[in-house]
Enzyme design. Structure first.
Site, short mmCIF file in Angstrom:
data_model
loop_
_atom_site.label_atom_id
_atom_site.label_comp_id
_atom_site.label_asym_id
_atom_site.label_seq_id
_atom_site.Cartn_x
_atom_site.Cartn_y
_atom_site.Cartn_z
N LYS A 215 83.25 -60.23 -21.06
CA LYS A 215 83.50 -61.02 -22.26
C LYS A 215 83.25 -60.17 -23.52
O LYS A 215 82.85 -59.01 -23.43
CB LYS A 215 82.63 -62.29 -22.25
CG LYS A 215 82.96 -63.25 -21.08
CD LYS A 215 84.35 -63.80 -21.20
CE LYS A 215 84.76 -64.99 -20.37
NZ LYS A 215 84.35 -65.15 -19.00
C1 LIG Z 1 84.32 -66.40 -18.08
C2 LIG Z 1 84.72 -67.83 -18.08
C3 LIG Z 1 83.89 -68.84 -17.58
C4 LIG Z 1 82.66 -68.62 -16.77
O1 LIG Z 1 81.73 -67.80 -17.23
P1 LIG Z 1 80.75 -67.00 -16.23
O2 LIG Z 1 79.70 -66.53 -17.15
O3 LIG Z 1 81.54 -65.91 -15.60
O4 LIG Z 1 80.23 -67.97 -15.22
C5 LIG Z 1 84.28 -70.16 -17.76
N1 LIG Z 1 85.44 -70.47 -18.31
C6 LIG Z 1 86.28 -69.53 -18.78
C7 LIG Z 1 87.56 -69.95 -19.38
C8 LIG Z 1 85.97 -68.19 -18.66
O5 LIG Z 1 86.83 -67.26 -19.08
#
Ligand SMILES: *Cc1c(COP(=O)(O)O)cnc(C)c1O
Length: 381
Positions: A215
């Site tokens: 992210k």
């Molecule tokens: C990355 C992501 C998540 C989940 O996050 P994690 O920290 O990997 O559990 C949820 N929704 C969306 C749209 C994402 O891109």
């Protein structure tokens, strides 16, 4: 090779690399200092000063009154749905084009996602399609809205800000309010993205974020729930810490709780990363501008851009090719030449776990799935 010029251009933006990943983290600030400090303090686990500091930083960033740190973005979404009152057998409106975690979190409760279409411009949940769906199937009652097709309660709506592009969240919020449906924003991808000057995730009853390694900024793994509702924030914090009733030594628990708290070690990393968020977003927006200039000259490829009311973090830049065949050629040529690219996620309703869930008029989602490719978008040094 059809896409040689594009591949060479992307390579020129990230020089001296044999392989260009889609998105890699950057540690340019206080990361080592804060993590070492957390180790020295011995508070490396689920209690510690950095967890509190992280929550304060998330409040400052989003403007929400409360923030609750969690172990990842999926658990943040799961907890937000639980404290919003989503129960087994309920339905939750979301979008067909999203990352699997959105649909998984809904399913953990035994609730069913309903997959609606996205908007061609924002790539997020379409306000028009949401309204049309509710007009066709929504049945207002004393405790909210039910789906007349199934008789089940529509317990929440979860739009997602795809690749960091804010969806038309003010209209979606107004529609949800009219139908008395709690709004929870999956803002996992949109940290640092604003709609009409307000941070994404701050429009609904709750918003959730992810600090996964891919992210915009990362905690290694981590998540957060933000809300203005004190009761919900307290309940979320309680449930994520095994629902332990506070006492100096007794072990009493009043709900089935979860071990979903963010460790202090991860919070230390997250605090250092949040300090750099604004600079990272500026850097990423400059990269998007550079891509925009380049692709305006490339026939058959369009770069996705933020709308007029949006300020996007440009987490992942996205291209639209002319058709699925062109998309596949592009994916194959880039990935076999050291430039990592990825298609959009397979639409949720096509996956075996969700094929029995209702999906409705998802033609834009299909159109985008056929054409979209994400290209390298890391912060440039
Ligand atoms: C990355 C992501 C998540 C989940 O996050 P994690 O920290 O990997 O559990 C949820 N929704 C969306 C749209 C994402 O891109």
């Amino acid at each position: 090779m059809t896409n040689k010029k594009t591949i060479d251009f992307i390579k020129s933006l990230f020089p001296n690399k044999d392989f260009i990943p889609l998105h890699e983290p950057r540690f340019l600030g206080n990361e080592k200092k804060y993590v070492a400090d957390a180790i020295d303090s011995t508070f490396v686990s689920s209690v510690g000063a950095y967890v509190n500091k992280f929550e304060e930083m998330m409040q400052d960033l989003t403007g929400a009154k409360y923030a609750v740190a969690t172990v990842n973005g999926t658990s943040a979404l799961h907890m937000a749905l639980v404290v919003a009152g989503v129960k087994q057998g309920d339905e939750v409106l979301s979008q067909d084009l999203t990352f699997i975690a959105t649909a998984n979190a809904i399913s953990y409760i035994g609730a069913k996602p309903v997959f609606l279409d996205i908007d061609r411009k924002t790539l997020g949940l379409s306000a028009d399609k949401l309204e049309a769906f509710l007009q066709e199937y929504g049945q207002k009652g004393a405790d909210g809205t039910t789906n007349s097709r199934t008789g089940n309660r529509i317990a929440a709506c979860v739009p997602m800000h795809t690749y960091g592009f804010p969806c038309e969240i003010d209209r979606i919020a107004a529609i949800c309010a009219e139908w008395n449906i709690p709004l929870i924003e999956d803002a996992a991808e949109s940290l640092g993205s604003y709609y009409k000057g307000i941070h994404t995730g701050a429009f609904g009853l709750m918003g959730t974020f992810s600090f996964n390694g891919n992210k915009t900024v990362t905690a290694g793994g981590g998540g957060a729930i933000v809300t203005d509702n004190e009761e919900l924030a307290k309940f979320a914090k309680h449930l994520t810490t095994q629902a332990k009733v506070p006492h100096a030594w007794e072990f009493n628990h009043d709900h089935i709780g979860y071990n979903y708290r963010m460790p202090n070690l991860n919070a230390a990393l997250a605090c250092a990363q949040l300090e750099q968020l604004a600079a990272y977003v500026e850097n990423k927006r400059e990269l998007a501008e550079t891509y925009k200039q380049f692709f305006s000259e490339v026939e058959g490829i369009t770069l996705c851009e933020e709308g007029k009311d949006a300020k996007a973090n440009y987490w992942l830049n996205a291209l639209l090719l002319e058709n699925r065949e062109e998309r596949d050629t592009f994916l194959s040529e880039t990935n076999s030449n050291g430039v990592m690219t990825r298609p959009a996620w397979t639409l949720m309703h096509k996956l075996p776990m969700f094929e029995n869930c209702q999906h409705h008029n998802i033609e834009v989602s299909q159109w985008v799935e056929d054409r979209l490719v994400n290209i390298p978008s890391s912060v440039r040094l």
